[in-house]
Design a protein around this motif. Structure first.
Motif, PDB file in Angstrom:
ATOM      1  N   ARG A  19       5.652  -4.731   0.275  1.00 37.57           N
ATOM      2  CA  ARG A  19       5.929  -4.640  -1.145  1.00 37.57           C
ATOM      3  C   ARG A  19       7.384  -4.191  -1.305  1.00 37.57           C
ATOM      4  NH1 ARG A  19       1.429  -1.798  -4.751  1.00 37.57           N
ATOM      5  NH2 ARG A  19       1.800  -0.144  -3.270  1.00 37.57           N
ATOM      6  N   ALA A  20       8.156  -4.927  -2.054  1.00 36.24           N
ATOM      7  CA  ALA A  20       9.571  -4.612  -2.185  1.00 36.24           C
ATOM      8  C   ALA A  20      10.087  -5.144  -3.492  1.00 36.24           C
ATOM      9  CB  ALA A  20      10.362  -5.232  -1.036  1.00 36.24           C
ATOM     10  N   ARG A  21      11.281  -4.667  -3.828  1.00 34.31           N
ATOM     11  CA  ARG A  21      11.896  -5.077  -5.071  1.00 34.31           C
ATOM     12  C   ARG A  21      12.670  -6.382  -4.861  1.00 34.31           C
ATOM     13  NH1 ARG A  21      13.912  -1.665  -8.811  1.00 34.31           N
ATOM     14  NH2 ARG A  21      15.632  -2.621  -9.915  1.00 34.31           N
ATOM     15  N   GLU A  22      13.331  -6.487  -3.711  1.00 34.79           N
ATOM     16  CA  GLU A  22      14.070  -7.703  -3.403  1.00 34.79           C
ATOM     17  C   GLU A  22      14.302  -7.794  -1.897  1.00 34.79           C
ATOM     18  OE1 GLU A  22      18.316  -7.728  -4.162  1.00 34.79           O
ATOM     19  OE2 GLU A  22      18.173  -5.662  -4.867  1.00 34.79           O
ATOM     20  N   TYR A  23      14.556  -8.997  -1.419  1.00 28.01           N
ATOM     21  CA  TYR A  23      14.858  -9.220  -0.006  1.00 28.01           C
ATOM     22  C   TYR A  23      16.264  -9.777   0.129  1.00 28.01           C
ATOM     23  CZ  TYR A  23      10.166  -8.253   1.640  1.00 28.01           C
ATOM     24  OH  TYR A  23       9.006  -7.625   1.979  1.00 28.01           O
ATOM     25  N   PHE A  24      16.986  -9.252   1.117  1.00 28.86           N
ATOM     26  CA  PHE A  24      18.307  -9.774   1.418  1.00 28.86           C
ATOM     27  C   PHE A  24      18.295 -10.203   2.882  1.00 28.86           C
ATOM     28  CE2 PHE A  24      22.793  -9.221   2.760  1.00 28.86           C
ATOM     29  CZ  PHE A  24      23.384 -10.119   1.877  1.00 28.86           C
ATOM     30  N   ALA A  25      18.479 -11.499   3.117  1.00 31.64           N
ATOM     31  CA  ALA A  25      18.374 -12.015   4.481  1.00 31.64           C
ATOM     32  C   ALA A  25      19.742 -12.456   4.995  1.00 31.64           C
ATOM     33  CB  ALA A  25      17.401 -13.187   4.527  1.00 31.64           C
ATOM     34  N   VAL A  26      20.006 -12.113   6.259  1.00 32.97           N
ATOM     35  CA  VAL A  26      21.205 -12.597   6.943  1.00 32.97           C
ATOM     36  C   VAL A  26      20.726 -13.300   8.204  1.00 32.97           C
ATOM     37  CG1 VAL A  26      23.417 -11.995   7.995  1.00 32.97           C
ATOM     38  CG2 VAL A  26      22.521 -10.612   6.100  1.00 32.97           C
ATOM     39  N   SER A  27      21.149 -14.565   8.384  1.00 38.80           N
ATOM     40  CA  SER A  27      20.700 -15.270   9.587  1.00 38.80           C
ATOM     41  C   SER A  27      21.897 -15.795  10.361  1.00 38.80           C
ATOM     42  CB  SER A  27      19.765 -16.416   9.213  1.00 38.80           C
ATOM     43  OG  SER A  27      20.477 -17.423   8.507  1.00 38.80           O
ATOM     44  N   PHE A  28      21.660 -16.016  11.653  1.00 43.23           N
ATOM     45  CA  PHE A  28      22.695 -16.488  12.567  1.00 43.23           C
ATOM     46  C   PHE A  28      22.205 -17.739  13.287  1.00 43.23           C
ATOM     47  CE2 PHE A  28      22.753 -11.862  12.321  1.00 43.23           C
ATOM     48  CZ  PHE A  28      23.997 -11.663  11.768  1.00 43.23           C
ATOM     49  N   TRP A  39      10.297 -17.508   6.889  1.00 41.10           N
ATOM     50  CA  TRP A  39       9.716 -16.189   6.597  1.00 41.10           C
ATOM     51  C   TRP A  39       9.811 -15.873   5.119  1.00 41.10           C
ATOM     52  CZ3 TRP A  39      10.679 -11.227   4.866  1.00 41.10           C
ATOM     53  CH2 TRP A  39       9.782 -10.242   5.293  1.00 41.10           C
ATOM     54  N   LEU A  40      10.983 -16.165   4.526  1.00 45.16           N
ATOM     55  CA  LEU A  40      11.166 -15.868   3.102  1.00 45.16           C
ATOM     56  C   LEU A  40      10.201 -16.672   2.231  1.00 45.16           C
ATOM     57  CD1 LEU A  40      15.074 -15.674   2.930  1.00 45.16           C
ATOM     58  CD2 LEU A  40      13.472 -13.778   2.651  1.00 45.16           C
ATOM     59  N   ARG A  41       9.829 -17.868   2.716  1.00 35.56           N
ATOM     60  CA  ARG A  41       8.888 -18.697   1.944  1.00 35.56           C
ATOM     61  C   ARG A  41       7.505 -18.053   1.836  1.00 35.56           C
ATOM     62  NH1 ARG A  41      10.966 -23.824   1.043  1.00 35.56           N
ATOM     63  NH2 ARG A  41      12.810 -24.194   2.323  1.00 35.56           N
ATOM     64  N   ARG A  49      15.106 -12.922  -3.936  1.00 34.31           N
ATOM     65  CA  ARG A  49      15.590 -13.008  -2.556  1.00 34.31           C
ATOM     66  C   ARG A  49      16.953 -13.661  -2.517  1.00 34.31           C
ATOM     67  NH1 ARG A  49      10.543 -16.500  -1.575  1.00 34.31           N
ATOM     68  NH2 ARG A  49      10.146 -15.283  -3.419  1.00 34.31           N
ATOM     69  N   GLN A  50      17.689 -13.344  -1.450  1.00 42.44           N
ATOM     70  CA  GLN A  50      18.993 -13.945  -1.244  1.00 42.44           C
ATOM     71  C   GLN A  50      19.125 -14.156   0.257  1.00 42.44           C
ATOM     72  OE1 GLN A  50      22.184 -11.495  -2.658  1.00 42.44           O
ATOM     73  NE2 GLN A  50      23.753 -13.003  -2.138  1.00 42.44           N
ATOM     74  N   HIS A  51      19.638 -15.302   0.659  1.00 42.91           N
ATOM     75  CA  HIS A  51      19.741 -15.621   2.085  1.00 42.91           C
ATOM     76  C   HIS A  51      21.170 -16.076   2.367  1.00 42.91           C
ATOM     77  CE1 HIS A  51      18.103 -18.177   5.710  1.00 42.91           C
ATOM     78  NE2 HIS A  51      19.069 -17.370   6.051  1.00 42.91           N
ATOM     79  N   VAL A  52      21.879 -15.331   3.202  1.00 46.44           N
ATOM     80  CA  VAL A  52      23.210 -15.793   3.592  1.00 46.44           C
ATOM     81  C   VAL A  52      23.169 -16.162   5.067  1.00 46.44           C
ATOM     82  CG1 VAL A  52      24.558 -14.595   1.831  1.00 46.44           C
ATOM     83  CG2 VAL A  52      23.952 -13.404   3.925  1.00 46.44           C
ATOM     84  N   ALA A  64      29.410  -9.097   4.750  1.00 47.65           N
ATOM     85  CA  ALA A  64      28.459  -9.528   3.714  1.00 47.65           C
ATOM     86  C   ALA A  64      27.333  -8.511   3.569  1.00 47.65           C
ATOM     87  CB  ALA A  64      27.893 -10.911   4.069  1.00 47.65           C
ATOM     88  N   LEU A  65      26.816  -8.047   4.692  1.00 49.61           N
ATOM     89  CA  LEU A  65      25.726  -7.067   4.639  1.00 49.61           C
ATOM     90  C   LEU A  65      26.237  -5.760   4.045  1.00 49.61           C
ATOM     91  CD1 LEU A  65      22.777  -6.392   5.329  1.00 49.61           C
ATOM     92  CD2 LEU A  65      23.581  -5.545   7.537  1.00 49.61           C
ATOM     93  N   GLN A  66      27.395  -5.349   4.492  1.00 48.96           N
ATOM     94  CA  GLN A  66      27.965  -4.088   4.017  1.00 48.96           C
ATOM     95  C   GLN A  66      28.173  -4.124   2.503  1.00 48.96           C
ATOM     96  OE1 GLN A  66      31.153  -2.741   6.440  1.00 48.96           O
ATOM     97  NE2 GLN A  66      31.001  -0.680   5.566  1.00 48.96           N
ATOM     98  N   ALA A  67      28.700  -5.245   2.012  1.00 49.48           N
ATOM     99  CA  ALA A  67      28.960  -5.357   0.576  1.00 49.48           C
ATOM    100  C   ALA A  67      27.656  -5.285  -0.213  1.00 49.48           C
ATOM    101  CB  ALA A  67      29.684  -6.665   0.287  1.00 49.48           C
ATOM    102  N   ARG A  68      26.611  -5.954   0.310  1.00 51.85           N
ATOM    103  CA  ARG A  68      25.340  -5.948  -0.423  1.00 51.85           C
ATOM    104  C   ARG A  68      24.711  -4.560  -0.414  1.00 51.85           C
ATOM    105  NH1 ARG A  68      22.836  -5.280  -3.512  1.00 51.85           N
ATOM    106  NH2 ARG A  68      20.884  -6.091  -4.326  1.00 51.85           N
ATOM    107  N   LEU A  69      24.712  -3.909   0.735  1.00 54.64           N
ATOM    108  CA  LEU A  69      24.038  -2.612   0.837  1.00 54.64           C
ATOM    109  C   LEU A  69      24.796  -1.504   0.108  1.00 54.64           C
ATOM    110  CD1 LEU A  69      22.534  -2.556   4.443  1.00 54.64           C
ATOM    111  CD2 LEU A  69      21.516  -3.301   2.281  1.00 54.64           C
TER     112      LEU A  69
END
Lengths: 173, 327, 323
Positions: A19-28, A39-41, A49-52, A64-69
């Motif tokens: 249970r969460a408010r939002e998901y932020f995904a970073v993939s390589f 997974w996000l689906r 959700r946001q996926h970069v 990107a992660l630092q800016a979001r967090l």
């Protein structure tokens, strides 16, 4: 063989969404992108959700992660997908920025790259050799055995000089 | 009946914390309340929390030199400030009580006065204000005692190694381990996990109430009384492990290295203070105490291979046992 | 207090003998008590959010300390008078300055998380006491903290203290709907790294904790401390087998396992009788305890090999303890 109780991370089963408010995904990489996307689906449609996606783990991904967090509020979950070296490096960043383990979801793709810390010169060497094998330190050129000891803070394995106790013998011979 | 040759005992032998109670050694959660005096075949030890011995000046100089050379031996994650001040205000009064002739601590509110004649130090400082100390607070308290210092934070139902000043490590690296869970720090130790020893130790530590003090001993062996056997300097001291085996001076060069570890729950921060004091005695000195000579010989001869490997003594332990038992 | 009354109370382990130095009324039903060392010595420092167990009459009860815990010339607690409560608050309220009391050393069960980026403190009524301690410590160490304080009009204890201490970091609510609205806003705007601490009646804490879970707060960010034993439900009746004698003791609904053991002639060491102090721990040989204490860790509760018999009960019919 890596002892069962060592600090070496072992990617377990794919984590279930929480249970969460939002998901932020970073993939390589391609594999990471596919894993993360699939997974996000699984998430409920109502969850933001946001996926970069990045080709490889580099400064841009960390930025990107630092800016979001930096502006994130409690309730966010971070999904990191890709090779373990990249995933654990960004997990360390997320934890440093105040996340706890429960808020970071790891999807490790089989790639085998790992970062090795040299305590003799403090450099980090990236390698695809497995734990237990030897890698040459890019900082001091010593041969380091990749030890089954892993730091979550630096996302590195400990490497130590493999032949320190042999040298004397060779010199004497 | 074995008798101890009083005349050949060195002062450090009389106070040496000889750790073996049997002729074999296995890991255990061997904690006991501290301080308390333990008589040994050569004298006794343990009546003080902080032991100051004739090596005080030289060991503190060595620590300072190591920290200047390699700053990674001191580490503090940003949240550990209160725990460091707690360490200072816990240990200085203990020192002043145990060594009243040479040390004095007084406090009024946050203002403290500390005098340490052994170092020619006389300072006033304010709790929480690092600028009032001659150096950063963690390094400062590390400059007053011979013990290495580790600080464990308690959260998420676990203990975390989040600060320390470790210059005399027995083959580990604070710089690498800092930030790890207690269980992760001990990951590489063989056997203890199957036997739940580390888990039980962590439970015990998490239960410690403010002000409670316990201790345990641990041991290994070191060539040439070298205090700094950290992973960082392994390339320097690693070769000694092989060289010493055939050295005619083996008994003088090889030392039993015993750590007296104190475990203290700090009263205000709630952190666990882990003090690690290293004592060393050569096989030659040990041989002046026949009971120790025989016991250490038997322990070394019997120790299982995986434990000897982890302690780094595999190459020479049989040579040492032979010397001790061959007599 | 008479000697007889004290004699019937359990002895506190390593207790401090303190003198009551000051009594201050906070509200018509809440009174503060300040204890000092009779010789004027400093008292042991403590972790913010710690409690002491105070003996008065033949009762013992745990109360939160309200100071920061750094400089401890005195210990101050605030006590809500509960006339028919089990903890002896009524007896405490009768004490006058000069009285001598046996007080346990401070114990920490509600500590601030050192790594927190921000501490969100939420209190209702007398639950303000540990939050005062947290807020004072945060202020002294320069840590970020804010307080959401719900109280009934005219019954807000320590209002002057928290207003002076918190300034704009304080939000007061005197009715349920404004509290719920404020809670919803606060839960959605805390920076990553915030930890939440709640203290108040069980129903209040349940409301806060479930709202936090809905807003996506993970369990390790949530910390709660209930007060008063009256909030525990009486539980189902069960029976327990004593491993050493094979005897079976029945524990009726509304009676604690500790009380049932005492009534059947078994001596068990105890102190707080609230599942806080850890004194009455018993090894479990078989069966599944219903853990209701605050002492055992989650891992220990899952392992099911010990039980705090003052508050915990049995989930099944087969509980066997080593006694």
């Amino acid at each position: 063989m890596i002892p069962r109780h060592s600090s070496v991370p072992r990617p377990g089963a794919v984590p279930s969404p929480a249970r969460a408010r939002e998901y932020f995904a970073v993939s390589f990489g391609n594999e990471g992108f596919k894993e993360s996307d699939a997974w996000l689906r699984r998430l409920d449609h109502s969850i933001q959700r946001q996926h970069v996606a990045f080709r490889t783990g580099d400064d841009a991904a960390a930025a990107a992660l630092q800016a979001r967090l930096a502006s994130a509020v409690v309730g966010i979950r971070v999904v990191l997908a890709g090779p373990e070296a990249d995933v654990y490096t960004l997990r360390a960043l997320a934890l440093r920025m105040g996340a706890v383990d429960e808020e970071v979801f790891l999807l490790v793709t089989p790639d085998g790259s790992r970062r090795v810390h040299c305590p003799h010169c403090q450099s980090t060497t990236v390698t695809d050799r497995p734990v237990g094998e030897v890698v040459v330190c890019t900082g001091c050129q010593k041969s380091l055995v990749i030890y089954h000891h892993f730091s979550r803070r630096t996302a590195t394995y400990l490497g130590y000089m493999v032949d320190a106790e042999e040298r004397a013998k060779e010199d004497a011979a | 009946m074995l008798s101890t040759q009083e005349s050949t005992l060195t002062p450090s032998a009389r106070r040496f914390p000889f750790p073996f109670r049997e002729d074999s050694y296995r890991y255990s959660t061997n904690v006991e309340p501290a301080p308390q005096f333990v008589p040994t075949d050569a004298g006794g030890w343990g009546d003080r929390l902080i032991e100051i011995d004739p090596h005080y000046g030289s060991e503190l100089e060595e620590r300072a030199a190591i920290l200047d050379r390699d700053p990674s031996r001191i580490a503090m994650l940003p949240h550990m400030g209160p725990a460091v001040w707690d360490t200072i205000t816990t240990l200085l009064p203990v020192l002043a009580t145990d060594y009243p002739d040479v040390m004095c601590f007084t406090r009024e509110g946050r203002r403290c006065h500390w005098r340490n004649d052994l170092l020619g130090l006389d300072i006033d400082f304010v709790i929480g204000d690092a600028s009032t100390l001659p150096m950063e607070p963690l390094r400062f308290i590390g400059s007053q005692i011979q013990d290495d210092i580790a600080l464990l934070d308690q959260r998420e139902d676990a203990l975390w190694l989040d600060a320390g000043v470790i210059t005399f490590a027995a083959d580990w690296s604070l710089g690498f381990d800092v930030g790890m869970r207690f269980l992760e720090v001990h990951g590489p130790v063989p056997r203890v996990h199957e036997e739940q020893i580390i888990t039980r130790a962590q439970q015990f530590l998490m239960r410690l109430q403010p002000g409670e003090k316990f201790r345990r001993t641990n041991w290994t062996m070191t060539v040439d009384r070298r205090l700094d056997t950290s992973t960082e300097t392994y390339p320097e001291w690693g070769p000694d492990r092989l060289e010493v085996v055939d050295d005619p001076d083996l008994a003088k060069r090889l030392h039993l290295r015993v750590e007296v570890q104190h475990l203290i729950r700090l009263p205000h921060s709630g952190a666990i203070l882990f003090l690690v004091r290293t004592h060393m005695i050569s096989l030659a000195e040990i041989s002046a105490v026949p009971a120790w000579r025989q016991r250490l010989g038997r322990v070394l001869a019997e120790l299982p291979e995986d434990m000897a490997d982890y302690k780094g003594i595999s190459r020479y332990r049989h040579a040492a046992a032979q010397w001790l038992l061959g007599g | 207090m008479t000697a007889t009354a004290e004699a019937s109370a359990p002895a506190l382990h390593n207790a401090l003998e303190l003198v009551l130095a000051d009594v201050t009324d906070r509200t018509p039903s809440i009174r503060s008590f300040t204890f000092r060392d009779p010789a004027g010595n400093e008292l042991p420092p403590y972790v913010p959010g710690s409690h002491i167990i105070v003996h008065s009459g033949d009762k013992a009860n745990a109360y939160s300390l309200t100071g920061s815990g750094v400089l401890t010339a005195e210990y101050t607690i605030s006590v809500l008078r509960v006339d028919n409560g089990g903890g002896g608050s009524a007896a405490l309220h009768q004490l006058a300055p000069g009285a001598r009391l046996s007080v346990s050393r401070p114990r920490s069960a509600f500590a601030p998380v050192a790594t927190a980026r921000h501490h969100l403190l939420i209190a209702a009524g007398i639950g303000i006491t540990p939050m005062l301690s947290h807020m004072r410590a945060a202020t002294e160490w320069g840590h970020s903290a804010s307080l959401l304080y719900a109280y009934r009009q005219g019954e807000g204890a320590h209002l002057d203290d928290v207003r002076e201490l918190c300034g704009e970091r304080l939000l007061e609510c005197t009715d349920r709907s404004s509290f719920l609205a404020a809670l919803g806003v606060r839960l959605g705007e805390q920076p990553l790294g915030t930890h939440l601490y709640v203290c108040g009646p069980q129903g209040f804490m349940d409301t806060v904790l479930s709202a936090a879970a809905v807003a996506g707060w993970p369990p390790s960010r949530l910390h709660s401390e209930p007060f008063g034993t009256a909030d525990l439900d009486p539980g189902q009746p069960f029976s327990v087998t004593l491993g050493r004698s094979g005897a079976v003791v029945d524990v009726p609904s509304g009676t604690s396992l500790l009380k049932a053991l005492e009534d059947s002639g078994h001596k068990v060491p105890f102190m707080c009788r609230q599942g806080v102090c850890g004194e009455c721990i018993l090894p479990v040989l078989r069966g599944t305890p219903e853990h209701r204490d605050l002492y055992l860790s989650e891992a220990e509760k899952t392992a099911n090999n010990s039980i705090m018999c003052c508050v915990s009960r049995s989930r099944d019919a087969g509980l066997e303890i080593d006694l």
